[in-house]
Write an enzyme that holds these catalytic residues in place. Structure first.
Site, PDB file in Angstrom:
ATOM      1  N   ASN A 177      -9.915 -20.706 -18.633  1.00  8.65           N
ATOM      2  CA  ASN A 177     -11.371 -20.747 -18.470  1.00  8.65           C
ATOM      3  C   ASN A 177     -11.968 -21.441 -19.698  1.00  8.65           C
ATOM      4  O   ASN A 177     -12.037 -20.854 -20.774  1.00  8.65           O
ATOM      5  CB  ASN A 177     -11.890 -19.300 -18.336  1.00  8.65           C
ATOM      6  CG  ASN A 177     -13.395 -19.241 -18.168  1.00  8.65           C
ATOM      7  OD1 ASN A 177     -14.065 -20.275 -18.113  1.00  8.65           O
ATOM      8  ND2 ASN A 177     -13.932 -18.032 -18.096  1.00  8.65           N
ATOM      9  N   TRP A 178     -12.384 -22.677 -19.501  1.00  6.14           N
ATOM     10  CA  TRP A 178     -12.881 -23.463 -20.641  1.00  6.14           C
ATOM     11  C   TRP A 178     -14.315 -23.083 -21.042  1.00  6.14           C
ATOM     12  O   TRP A 178     -14.829 -23.552 -22.052  1.00  6.14           O
ATOM     13  CB  TRP A 178     -12.823 -24.969 -20.317  1.00  6.14           C
ATOM     14  CG  TRP A 178     -11.435 -25.533 -20.332  1.00  6.14           C
ATOM     15  CD1 TRP A 178     -10.259 -24.846 -20.443  1.00  6.14           C
ATOM     16  CD2 TRP A 178     -11.069 -26.926 -20.248  1.00  6.14           C
ATOM     17  NE1 TRP A 178      -9.197 -25.727 -20.417  1.00  6.14           N
ATOM     18  CE2 TRP A 178      -9.664 -27.002 -20.299  1.00  6.14           C
ATOM     19  CE3 TRP A 178     -11.799 -28.112 -20.128  1.00  6.14           C
ATOM     20  CZ2 TRP A 178      -8.978 -28.224 -20.240  1.00  6.14           C
ATOM     21  CZ3 TRP A 178     -11.122 -29.324 -20.060  1.00  6.14           C
ATOM     22  CH2 TRP A 178      -9.724 -29.374 -20.125  1.00  6.14           C
ATOM     23  N   LYS A 179     -14.968 -22.281 -20.208  1.00  6.45           N
ATOM     24  CA  LYS A 179     -16.353 -21.859 -20.480  1.00  6.45           C
ATOM     25  C   LYS A 179     -17.217 -23.079 -20.849  1.00  6.45           C
ATOM     26  O   LYS A 179     -17.068 -24.118 -20.225  1.00  6.45           O
ATOM     27  CB  LYS A 179     -16.362 -20.769 -21.552  1.00  6.45           C
ATOM     28  CG  LYS A 179     -15.427 -19.600 -21.179  1.00  6.45           C
ATOM     29  CD  LYS A 179     -15.655 -18.368 -21.987  1.00  6.45           C
ATOM     30  CE  LYS A 179     -14.686 -17.280 -21.541  1.00  6.45           C
ATOM     31  NZ  LYS A 179     -14.933 -15.997 -22.146  1.00  6.45           N
ATOM     32  N   HIS A 215     -17.541 -13.751 -12.856  1.00  2.00           N
ATOM     33  CA  HIS A 215     -17.128 -13.524 -14.250  1.00  2.00           C
ATOM     34  C   HIS A 215     -18.160 -12.615 -14.922  1.00  2.00           C
ATOM     35  O   HIS A 215     -19.361 -12.717 -14.634  1.00  2.00           O
ATOM     36  CB  HIS A 215     -17.014 -14.869 -14.980  1.00  2.00           C
ATOM     37  CG  HIS A 215     -16.372 -14.733 -16.327  1.00  2.00           C
ATOM     38  ND1 HIS A 215     -17.058 -14.277 -17.423  1.00  2.00           N
ATOM     39  CD2 HIS A 215     -15.094 -14.956 -16.729  1.00  2.00           C
ATOM     40  CE1 HIS A 215     -16.233 -14.232 -18.466  1.00  2.00           C
ATOM     41  NE2 HIS A 215     -15.034 -14.636 -18.066  1.00  2.00           N
ATOM     42  N   GLU A 244     -19.523 -12.767 -17.675  1.00  2.00           N
ATOM     43  CA  GLU A 244     -20.597 -13.482 -18.367  1.00  2.00           C
ATOM     44  C   GLU A 244     -21.669 -13.940 -17.377  1.00  2.00           C
ATOM     45  O   GLU A 244     -22.812 -14.196 -17.763  1.00  2.00           O
ATOM     46  CB  GLU A 244     -20.004 -14.660 -19.165  1.00  2.00           C
ATOM     47  CG  GLU A 244     -19.293 -14.145 -20.413  1.00  2.00           C
ATOM     48  CD  GLU A 244     -18.224 -15.063 -20.975  1.00  2.00           C
ATOM     49  OE1 GLU A 244     -18.128 -16.221 -20.557  1.00  2.00           O
ATOM     50  OE2 GLU A 244     -17.459 -14.589 -21.853  1.00  2.00           O
ATOM     51  N   GLU A 304     -10.553  -8.190 -15.573  1.00  2.00           N
ATOM     52  CA  GLU A 304     -10.995  -8.547 -16.924  1.00  2.00           C
ATOM     53  C   GLU A 304     -11.912  -7.453 -17.464  1.00  2.00           C
ATOM     54  O   GLU A 304     -13.140  -7.513 -17.267  1.00  2.00           O
ATOM     55  CB  GLU A 304     -11.782  -9.862 -16.889  1.00  2.00           C
ATOM     56  CG  GLU A 304     -10.994 -11.059 -16.427  1.00  2.00           C
ATOM     57  CD  GLU A 304     -11.528 -12.349 -17.062  1.00  2.00           C
ATOM     58  OE1 GLU A 304     -10.726 -13.038 -17.689  1.00  2.00           O
ATOM     59  OE2 GLU A 304     -12.731 -12.619 -16.960  1.00  2.00           O
ATOM     60  N   GLY A 309     -13.205 -11.839 -25.332  1.00  2.00           N
ATOM     61  CA  GLY A 309     -13.830 -12.484 -26.488  1.00  2.00           C
ATOM     62  C   GLY A 309     -13.717 -11.699 -27.776  1.00  2.00           C
ATOM     63  O   GLY A 309     -14.518 -11.898 -28.697  1.00  2.00           O
ATOM     64  N   SER A 336      -8.777 -11.629 -24.044  1.00  2.00           N
ATOM     65  CA  SER A 336      -8.033 -11.807 -25.299  1.00  2.00           C
ATOM     66  C   SER A 336      -6.523 -11.942 -25.105  1.00  2.00           C
ATOM     67  O   SER A 336      -5.732 -11.364 -25.850  1.00  2.00           O
ATOM     68  CB  SER A 336      -8.358 -10.668 -26.280  1.00  2.00           C
ATOM     69  OG  SER A 336      -9.739 -10.678 -26.588  1.00  2.00           O
ATOM     70  N   GLY A 344      -9.402 -17.273 -21.862  1.00  2.00           N
ATOM     71  CA  GLY A 344     -10.532 -18.124 -22.208  1.00  2.00           C
ATOM     72  C   GLY A 344     -10.148 -18.963 -23.408  1.00  2.00           C
ATOM     73  O   GLY A 344      -9.510 -20.006 -23.292  1.00  2.00           O
TER      74      GLY A 344
HETATM   75  P1  PGA Z   1     -10.995 -14.620 -23.761  1.00  2.00           P
HETATM   76  O1  PGA Z   1     -11.880 -14.809 -22.439  1.00  2.00           O
HETATM   77  O2  PGA Z   1      -9.567 -14.926 -23.388  1.00  2.00           O
HETATM   78  O3  PGA Z   1     -11.552 -15.616 -24.728  1.00  2.00           O
HETATM   79  O4  PGA Z   1     -11.155 -13.222 -24.204  1.00  2.00           O
HETATM   80  C1  PGA Z   1     -11.394 -14.435 -21.176  1.00  2.00           C
HETATM   81  C2  PGA Z   1     -12.445 -14.676 -20.130  1.00  2.00           C
HETATM   82  O5  PGA Z   1     -13.640 -14.526 -20.428  1.00  2.00           O
HETATM   83  O6  PGA Z   1     -12.131 -15.053 -18.991  1.00  2.00           O
END
Ligand code: PGA
Length: 281
Positions: free
Chosen positions: A12-14, A100, A102, A170, A176, A217, A238
């Protein structure tokens, strides 16, 4: 269950990187890194929507697929700024992340997630449906949160369509983390069993076709243990997917864990055969 399914790793490149040139470079480096793992793990990257088409054009004979991070539940019309599932599909996306945390934090409800999942599947893509509790309580109320997210999020999916769904567990508290503290493999295993059981309750045997992957993470350091002992079929990293070398560390961890799992399964089945022969005597 996961033993029969090829591991799936979705990056996930966000909201990164900043430019198309950087995105192309990252994609090509990732594809190169994946080349030696292509028979063991499936890899997808989900860049920002504007990069989906150019990266899909680069794909050609490469083995890293391109997915979307989100789609609209609107399909057409006067909806300024929205991007539909069929539009990302036509740009080369093979899957889309949906729900997601977010996006849920911006107000996306389970009902909206359900609409989006249905739309993604209708367009012939795989829906990577994110679920996860914000915190854990001693009484286990978070398990009800997980159940509700599954039930409501998959409300418009039939048994026949379920193979087009991947569940990404998740937990919000593990995403994060600057200290990179993910869930323990023991707790992940418990959760994977719980989710599988509930999926079977809803979809019967078809529930077995659903891959459960983990995000929050994931790093090259914990990928081996989380895969070997976590009971999941892959990961949704991510930050660890933003650098090809780091991402490769996850492919490598999963491949090694897969070898160990296969070895253990072989030993176990040999022991079972021996016991059967012994009993017959
Ligand atoms: P992260 O994010 O690996 O940076 O914790 C995972 C995600 O939000 O899908």
């Amino acid at each position: 269950m996961k033993k029969t399914l090829k591991p799936l790793i979705i990056g996930n490149w966000k909201l990164t990187p900043n430019t198309l040139d950087e995105a192309k470079k990252r994609y090509l480096e990732t594809a190169k890194a994946h080349a030696k793992y292509k028979s063991t793990v499936d890899v997808v990257v989900c860049p920002p929507a504007s990069f989906i088409a150019p990266l899909s054009l680069l794909k050609k004979s490469k083995t890293v697929s391109v997915g979307a991070q989100n789609v609209s539940f609107w399909t057409t019309g006067s909806k300024t700024g929205e991007i539909s599932a069929s539009q990302v599909r036509s740009c080369g996306a093979t899957c889309s992340i949906v729900g997601h945390s977010e996006r849920r934090a911006l107000g996306e409800t389970d009902e909206v997630v359900a609409e989006k999942v249905a739309e993604v599947v209708k367009c012939g893509m795989t829906a990577v449906v994110c679920i996860g509790e914000t915190e854990r309580d001693e009484e286990g109320a978070y398990l009800e949160v997980i159940k509700a997210q599954i039930k409501k999020g998959l409300a418009r999916i039939s048994k026949q369509e379920i193979h087009r769904v991947v569940i990404a567990y998740e937990p919000v508290w593990a995403i994060g983390r600057t200290d990179n503290v993910a869930i323990t493999s023991h707790d992940l295993h418990q959760m994977a069993i719980f989710i599988h059981k509930y999926l079977k309750e809803i979809f019967g045997m078809a529930g077995d076709l659903i891959r459960i992957i983990y995000g929050g993470s994931v790093t090259p350091e914990n990928a081996f243990d989380l895969y070997q002992n976590g009971g999941v079929s892959g990961f949704l990293p991510g930050r660890s997917s933003w650098d090809a070398k780091t991402f490769e560390g996850i492919f490598s961890g999963v491949s090694l864990a897969l070898k160990e799992i296969k070895k253990a399964t072989k030993i176990q089945s040999r022991q079972n055969t021996k016991t059967k022969v012994h009993k017959r005597k």
